[in-house]
Scaffold this motif. Structure first.
Motif, mmCIF file in Angstrom:
data_model
loop_
_atom_site.group_PDB
_atom_site.id
_atom_site.type_symbol
_atom_site.label_atom_id
_atom_site.label_comp_id
_atom_site.label_asym_id
_atom_site.label_seq_id
_atom_site.Cartn_x
_atom_site.Cartn_y
_atom_site.Cartn_z
ATOM 1 N N VAL A 1 0.855 -1.184 0.000
ATOM 2 C CA VAL A 1 0.000 0.000 0.000
ATOM 3 C C VAL A 1 0.895 1.239 0.000
ATOM 4 C CG1 VAL A 1 -1.796 1.283 1.224
ATOM 5 C CG2 VAL A 1 -1.815 -1.211 1.234
ATOM 6 N N ASP A 2 0.524 2.222 -0.811
ATOM 7 C CA ASP A 2 1.302 3.452 -0.868
ATOM 8 C C ASP A 2 1.315 4.152 0.489
ATOM 9 O OD1 ASP A 2 0.124 4.294 -4.199
ATOM 10 O OD2 ASP A 2 1.743 2.972 -3.523
ATOM 11 N N GLU A 3 2.396 4.839 0.750
ATOM 12 C CA GLU A 3 2.545 5.505 2.051
ATOM 13 C C GLU A 3 1.469 6.567 2.275
ATOM 14 O OE1 GLU A 3 5.947 8.000 4.587
ATOM 15 O OE2 GLU A 3 6.392 7.166 2.588
ATOM 16 N N ARG A 4 1.015 7.223 1.230
ATOM 17 C CA ARG A 4 -0.016 8.257 1.394
ATOM 18 C C ARG A 4 -1.365 7.673 1.759
ATOM 19 N NH1 ARG A 4 -3.035 8.572 -3.331
ATOM 20 N NH2 ARG A 4 -2.216 7.323 -5.057
ATOM 21 N N LEU A 5 -1.540 6.350 1.605
ATOM 22 C CA LEU A 5 -2.807 5.698 1.933
ATOM 23 C C LEU A 5 -2.764 4.969 3.272
ATOM 24 C CD1 LEU A 5 -3.709 4.197 -1.571
ATOM 25 C CD2 LEU A 5 -4.526 6.331 -0.548
ATOM 26 N N TRP A 6 -1.656 5.030 3.979
ATOM 27 C CA TRP A 6 -1.583 4.344 5.274
ATOM 28 C C TRP A 6 -2.581 4.912 6.274
ATOM 29 C CZ3 TRP A 6 4.508 4.218 5.946
ATOM 30 C CH2 TRP A 6 5.034 3.326 5.001
ATOM 31 N N ARG A 7 -2.815 6.225 6.208
ATOM 32 C CA ARG A 7 -3.720 6.851 7.171
ATOM 33 C C ARG A 7 -5.185 6.555 6.876
ATOM 34 N NH1 ARG A 7 -3.099 13.219 5.364
ATOM 35 N NH2 ARG A 7 -3.735 12.948 3.171
ATOM 36 N N ASN A 8 -5.494 5.888 5.754
ATOM 37 C CA ASN A 8 -6.874 5.567 5.398
ATOM 38 C C ASN A 8 -7.219 4.102 5.616
ATOM 39 O OD1 ASN A 8 -7.386 8.206 4.584
ATOM 40 N ND2 ASN A 8 -6.756 7.813 2.480
ATOM 41 N N VAL A 9 -6.329 3.355 6.248
ATOM 42 C CA VAL A 9 -6.578 1.926 6.482
ATOM 43 C C VAL A 9 -7.630 1.787 7.577
ATOM 44 C CG1 VAL A 9 -5.556 -0.236 7.265
ATOM 45 C CG2 VAL A 9 -4.267 1.268 5.730
ATOM 46 N N SER A 10 -8.701 1.032 7.292
ATOM 47 C CA SER A 10 -9.787 0.840 8.256
ATOM 48 C C SER A 10 -9.777 -0.545 8.884
ATOM 49 C CB SER A 10 -11.141 1.080 7.593
ATOM 50 O OG SER A 10 -11.317 2.452 7.307
ATOM 51 N N ALA A 11 -8.957 -1.460 8.377
ATOM 52 C CA ALA A 11 -8.859 -2.805 8.961
ATOM 53 C C ALA A 11 -7.496 -3.377 8.583
ATOM 54 C CB ALA A 11 -9.977 -3.711 8.455
ATOM 55 N N PHE A 12 -6.825 -4.017 9.554
ATOM 56 C CA PHE A 12 -5.507 -4.583 9.284
ATOM 57 C C PHE A 12 -5.207 -5.683 10.295
ATOM 58 C CE2 PHE A 12 -4.591 -1.589 12.621
ATOM 59 C CZ PHE A 12 -3.532 -2.134 13.320
ATOM 60 N N TYR A 13 -4.153 -6.428 10.017
ATOM 61 C CA TYR A 13 -3.616 -7.406 10.969
ATOM 62 C C TYR A 13 -2.097 -7.429 10.815
ATOM 63 C CZ TYR A 13 -3.208 -10.686 7.035
ATOM 64 O OH TYR A 13 -2.886 -11.285 5.838
ATOM 65 N N GLU A 14 -1.438 -7.903 11.827
ATOM 66 C CA GLU A 14 0.019 -7.985 11.839
ATOM 67 C C GLU A 14 0.446 -9.439 11.935
ATOM 68 O OE1 GLU A 14 1.289 -5.594 15.082
ATOM 69 O OE2 GLU A 14 0.907 -3.680 14.068
ATOM 70 N N MET A 15 1.498 -9.753 11.173
ATOM 71 C CA MET A 15 2.015 -11.125 11.155
ATOM 72 C C MET A 15 3.484 -11.097 10.750
ATOM 73 S SD MET A 15 0.834 -14.353 8.845
ATOM 74 C CE MET A 15 -0.860 -14.093 9.318
ATOM 75 N N GLY A 16 4.308 -11.750 11.531
ATOM 76 C CA GLY A 16 5.720 -11.817 11.206
ATOM 77 C C GLY A 16 6.395 -10.459 11.209
ATOM 78 N N GLY A 17 5.931 -9.548 12.047
ATOM 79 C CA GLY A 17 6.520 -8.218 12.085
ATOM 80 C C GLY A 17 6.117 -7.315 10.941
#
Length: 367
Positions: free
Chosen positions: A98-114
């Motif tokens: 995902v482009d860096e300018r769209l990071w602030r628009n993420v509405s759902a995510f998960y983390e895995m393996g750092g």
């Protein structure tokens, strides 16, 4: 008759313009994160469960939520963070694909393996699928980012048909099921790869929760598609129970008072003109309601203006060498002490004229 037409021509466009503006505002006004059911007509507002951090300088309330909603993955090897109709309040960085300018628009995510994987960008427009209230997020991380990194326990453990040896085939075709890494390597040289890549998405089904002791919202992970491109969640909240849309007041107290005053003035003018013309048989400007009162007020203002201006001129300093002219043409200087012999008779005539003028003004004011 023309005056009556002028009054109606002024009143009708003003009233029609106000009603047209109200109808246009009612049609075009749409609050984000709200929807009305096409079947039942119930109004749904999801803003109470949308987490938004307070603005800088404003003190946070004790009941304000400071983190997004969380859902456990259970047999899925990751937990999820979700927000409704708004980006997550957590500081999301280094989102895969995902482009860096769209990071602030993420509405759902998960983390895995750092690493952080987005499963959908912000969307503030819920939709209905029959009677189901749905919120959909799209344009997340690429689907091939994690498909080969782990084995999902819900997948079938039977051997894949693609991995079987083909009878009579070449040795090079023994394994048609290529690894995802090999596919990515082959696609790097293809034009338009980024345009055709599939991305992760999220579907949240919102269910009504009427228990007053339950939390404001609970989010549960249901499943994901076999290719890990679509993630299904279920959210239970009182905001999904529906209700009646509260009428939004477009005008403030001052605006409401101004509209009432304008309507009162229009009714007074139009109604007065109709009454004076039809009942009192008046014509011209006398068709206006209380014409004599308004005419007297105009004359009173005129007299006050004359009195004030004359008083101001008397306070101005006089010049030497000039004399005040009397009505009979003879003048007497301001500095002269000896008055002409007929001064007393002339003063009495002036006082009588002033008295007659005052009596005439009193009669006009009484009328």
């Amino acid at each position: 008759m023309k005056l009556l037409y002028y009054c109606l021509a002024f009143a009708l466009p003003a009233l029609s313009a106000s009603t047209d503006d109200d109808s246009k505002k009612a049609k075009t006004a749409h609050k984000p994160c709200t929807i009305k059911s096409p079947t039942s007509g119930a109004f749904f507002d999801l803003t109470p469960i949308s987490v938004v951090l307070p603005e800088e300088g404003r003190k946070a309330h004790k009941d304000d939520r400071t983190e997004s909603w969380h859902a456990r993955g259970y047999d899925y090897p990751a937990n999820f963070t979700v927000n409704f109709c708004a980006p997550v309040v957590e500081d999301v960085k280094d989102v895969v694909g995902v482009d860096e300018r769209l990071w602030r628009n993420v509405s759902a995510f998960y983390e895995m393996g750092g690493r952080t994987y987005s499963i959908g960008q912000q969307n503030s427009e819920p939709v209905f699928r029959g009677r189901k209230l749905i919120l959909n997020y799209t344009d997340g991380s690429p689907c091939t980012s994690t498909s080969s990194h782990f084995t999902y326990s819900q997948r079938s453990t039977r051997p894949s048909l693609q991995s079987r040896e083909i009878i009579g085939g070449d040795k090079g075709d023994k394994h048609r099921g290529h690894d995802d890494d090999d596919d990515e390597k082959k696609q790097k040289g293809r034009p338009g790869k980024n345009a055709n890549v599939r991305r992760k998405s999220t579907i949240i089904s919102l269910l009504c929760e009427r228990d007053p002791l339950s939390p404001l919202a609970t989010v549960a992970f249901v499943a994901s598609s076999p290719d890990e491109c679509t993630y299904f969640f279920e959210a239970r909240t009182s905001a999904a129970c529906g209700g009646i849309e509260a009428a939004r007041q477009q005008l403030g107290p001052g605006g409401v008072f101004g509209v009432i005053f304008l309507i009162f003035v229009l009714v007074y003018i139009v109604g007065g003109c109709v009454y004076q013309r039809t009942v009192m048989h008046q014509r011209g400007w006398r068709q206006l309601p209380n014409y004599s009162m308004w005419a007297g007020i105009g004359g009173f203002i005129k007299d006050i203006f004359i009195i004030l201006t004359s008083s101001c001129t008397r306070l101005l300093p006089s010049r030497r060498g000039y004399a005040r002219l009397s009505p009979n043409g003879s003048g007497s200087g301001f500095g002269q002490t000896n008055a002409p012999p007929h001064r007393g008779r002339q003063g009495s005539q002036d006082s009588e004229s002033e008295n007659r003028l005052i009596d005439q003004l009193d009669e006009e004011w009484d009328d």
